[in-house]
Scaffold this active site. Structure first.
Site, PDB file in Angstrom:
ATOM      1  CE  LYS A 161     -17.640 -66.020  50.881  1.00 34.78           C
ATOM      2  NZ  LYS A 161     -18.936 -65.803  50.144  1.00 34.78           N
TER       3      LYS A 161
ATOM      4  CG  ASP B  39     -30.163 -76.745  50.415  1.00 31.23           C
ATOM      5  OD1 ASP B  39     -29.105 -76.358  50.047  1.00 31.23           O
ATOM      6  OD2 ASP B  39     -29.796 -77.448  51.472  1.00 31.23           O
ATOM      7  CB  VAL B  40     -28.098 -72.244  47.594  1.00 28.37           C
ATOM      8  CG1 VAL B  40     -28.735 -71.069  47.925  1.00 28.37           C
ATOM      9  CG2 VAL B  40     -27.127 -72.686  48.730  1.00 28.37           C
TER      10      VAL B  40
ATOM     11  CE1 TYR C 186     -16.821 -67.616  53.479  1.00 29.90           C
ATOM     12  CE2 TYR C 186     -14.991 -66.274  54.304  1.00 29.90           C
ATOM     13  CZ  TYR C 186     -16.358 -66.503  54.188  1.00 29.90           C
ATOM     14  OH  TYR C 186     -17.389 -65.264  54.004  1.00 29.90           O
TER      15      TYR C 186
ATOM     16  CB  THR D  51     -23.293 -61.686  60.463  1.00 28.38           C
ATOM     17  OG1 THR D  51     -22.044 -62.192  60.164  1.00 28.38           O
ATOM     18  CG2 THR D  51     -23.412 -60.301  59.637  1.00 28.38           C
TER      19      THR D  51
ATOM     20  CG  ASN E  38     -25.631 -62.510  51.278  1.00 27.31           C
ATOM     21  OD1 ASN E  38     -24.696 -62.007  51.754  1.00 27.31           O
ATOM     22  ND2 ASN E  38     -26.653 -62.876  52.354  1.00 27.31           N
TER      23      ASN E  38
END
Length: 270
Positions: free
Chosen positions: A154, A58-59, A150, A185, A85
């Site tokens: 970003k 898990d990041v 988001y 995706t 990513n």
């Protein structure tokens, strides 16, 4: 950059853009390190990637990240290219969105991606070579409704990467920021809604977006060409990205500050 014989580490590699990048760069002769939370899905991607190392974690787990970093570096003697990513999107009005959603998206999409990079920049600068690629979004160029969290992360990821590029401009390590538009995706299906649950359905724009393998090819071609800011979009989204593109002259100007001792002067001032 010639990818043959290089080692590329990709987070968020179990599906979507990450999996497409893994398949494409492996086809160009690279060794790939695949990370994400779902080991079974990573193993499925690895089957078509030749020389591959699967490192699930898990990041957000910094201890697990540190362990994975040591293993990724040791596997082939170094990491030549790293793709930050991993991430999760959002579909909810700011007025209705829980602060926990903001915290979770910031943690996954920004803080964890910075930690991933910070664990590699020492290794790469010591070797005097390497490339870091950060997957931002057209939503990191233009504020898009229903994506306030988001967009915030970003935009933030791009700011970190642009500043890092300047700092590393004299080291032989390149930094690339990728701005995808709609890519076909599960990003919209997995997006968080106002209460933090998964949306569970996709968007028409995403479903009709650029096929992930086509997007991955463009990304890798542009990195190989040395492009610092990579816009991967079509139609209106491409126009938005180009409208907000950072001129190369500005990147060069900031890098020149570093070459002229800007950081050393600032540090000397205390």
């Amino acid at each position: 950059m010639d990818y043959a014989g290089r080692t590329a580490w990709i987070t968020g590699a179990s599906s979507g853009i990450g999996a497409a990048l893994a398949h494409d760069i492996a086809g160009r002769g690279a060794n790939v390190v695949l990370s994400g939370r779902d080991e079974a899905r990573l193993e499925a991607v690895a089957k078509d990637c030749g020389e591959a190392l699967v490192l699930p974690f898990d990041v957000r787990d910094e201890a697990a990240l540190a362990d994975a970093t040591a293993k990724a570096i040791a596997w082939k003697g170094g990491v030549d290219l790293a793709f930050a990513n991993a991430g999760v999107s959002q579909r909810s009005r700011a007025l209705k969105t829980s602060m926990q959603v903001y915290r979770d998206i910031i943690d996954i999409d920004l803080t964890a991606q910075i930690a991933f990079s910070q664990g590699l920049i020492g290794h790469m600068t010591e070797r005097g070579s390497g490339a870091l690629a950060f997957v931002s979004s057209i939503a990191g160029k233009v504020g898009v409704p229903m994506r306030t969290a988001y967009c915030a992360v970003k935009f933030g990821l791009a700011g970190y990467a642009d500043a890092l590029r300047a700092e590393l401009s004299q080291t032989g390590v390149s930094v690339h920021v990728i701005y995808p538009g709609s890519v076909a995706t599960d990003v919209a299906k997995n997006a968080l809604v106002a209460d933090g649950s998964k949306r569970g359905r996709s968007d028409r724009a995403i479903d009709e977006g650029i096929p992930a393998p086509d997007a991955a090819k463009t990304m890798l071609d542009e990195i190989a060409a040395g492009t610092r800011e990579i816009i991967v979009a079509q139609g209106m989204e491409a126009g938005m990205g180009e409208m907000r593109r950072t001129p190369d002259q500005l990147f060069d100007q900031v890098a020149a500050m570093v070459a002229n001792g800007y950081m050393e002067k600032l540090e000397a001032e205390g």
